[in-house]
Design a protein around this motif. Structure first.
Motif, short mmCIF file in Angstrom:
data_model
loop_
_atom_site.label_atom_id
_atom_site.label_comp_id
_atom_site.label_asym_id
_atom_site.label_seq_id
_atom_site.Cartn_x
_atom_site.Cartn_y
_atom_site.Cartn_z
N ILE A 199 0.85 -1.19 0.00
CA ILE A 199 0.00 0.00 0.00
C ILE A 199 0.89 1.24 0.00
N CYS A 249 -7.61 -0.55 1.24
CA CYS A 249 -7.48 -1.60 2.24
C CYS A 249 -8.83 -2.20 2.61
N PHE A 260 -1.09 -6.36 5.20
CA PHE A 260 -0.73 -5.22 4.37
C PHE A 260 0.69 -4.76 4.68
N LEU A 278 -8.64 1.75 9.79
CA LEU A 278 -8.85 0.30 9.70
C LEU A 278 -9.17 -0.33 11.05
#
Length: 290
Positions: A199, A249, A260, A278
């Protein structure tokens, strides 16, 4: 969002600064990132091993400061097999157990020497002969720029895994469907190892465009439109970058992804904000009032 973080595993990539002052600043960055409880950090390695000493210094610093595992990036271009083997033995003797194994970028006009390891798959096999390293390798959702085609690229990834790599970390790709299709194709090709999406929070859009041209990553038009005109608006740019990365995500989590790897570019602010979104709850340092 409740429970989203329960099964998540994250890791953070750092790069070695060029100055002592930069390394001191990196120590503060690492302290902030540690609050998000990463599984490990990784530290990049310059082309042809140009940052070898600094990378080793940063790996040692981060490990000592955080008590967390740190993966040492390692490339094989520009060195003989004997030299690479000696470096790998040095890693093992110094207690380094996690490696991100990469071929590395060839200088323009040069080829791999006959007495060198020709690709990352050969490097992985060599590392496994030295010790029981925990090895990560790179994967390319949009196909490596030098690969003949997508099939050949997947064949090479399978060689890396079959030779002893534990997982693949993907090059960043902003089209999430591209990432999901890649994972499906990898599974269909018999690659069972974890595939960890990389990411890239957008810190500097101009810099991202230049870097992406060299590594074959596509910048979608919609992403350019989102960052257009924000060069001198860092707070708004950070908010937009957080939203883009968090949404990617979220979609990947909905499809079953639980790991990730964040390319932090040594800038913790947006990465920590994404972790918050998240469901992870890192402590966020107080910000100076405007």
């Amino acid at each position: 969002m409740t429970g989203m973080s329960d099964d998540l595993s994250i890791s953070f990539e750092l790069f070695p600064p060029k100055t002592d002052a930069g390394i001191t600043r990196l120590g503060d960055t690492v302290s902030q990132l540690s609050a998000a409880d990463p599984t490990y950090f990784s530290v990049t390695y310059g082309a042809g091993g140009t940052t070898r000493d600094t990378t080793a210094r940063v790996v040692e610093m981060v490990a000592g400061q955080t008590g967390r595992p740190v993966a040492h990036h390692f490339t094989c271009v520009g060195a003989s097999r004997a030299e690479i083997d000696r470096q790998a033995e040095g890693f093992w003797e110094n207690g380094i157990r996690k490696i991100v194994a990469l071929r590395g970028d060839l200088p323009e006009g040069e080829t791999v020497p006959d007495d060198g390891y020709h690709d990352a798959a050969e490097l992985v096999a060599a590392l496994r002969k030295v010790g029981d390293f925990d090895i990560s390798v790179a994967a390319y959702p949009e196909v490596h720029p030098e690969a003949k085609d997508a099939g050949a690229d997947l064949d090479h990834l399978k060689r890396k895994i079959d030779n002893g790599a534990a997982r693949a970390i993907t090059q960043y790709a902003f089209d999430t469907d591209t990432v999901l299709r890649f994972i499906d194709r990898a599974r269909a090709a018999g690659i069972d190892a974890p595939i960890v999406p990389g990411i890239m929070p957008v810190a500097n859009f101009g810099g991202l465009k230049r870097f992406s041209e060299g590594c074959g990553a596509t910048i979608p038009d919609w992403l350019g439109q989102m960052f257009d005109g924000l060069d001198d608006a860092p707070d708004t740019r950070a908010m937009v970058a957080t939203g883009v990365a968090a949404e990617q995500c979220r979609r990947l989590i909905e499809e079953g992804v639980t790991e990730f790897h964040f390319y932090t570019l040594n800038q913790p602010k947006v990465t920590l904000a994404v972790c918050r979104t998240l469901g992870l709850t890192p402590d966020i340092p107080a910000e100076d009032a405007a």
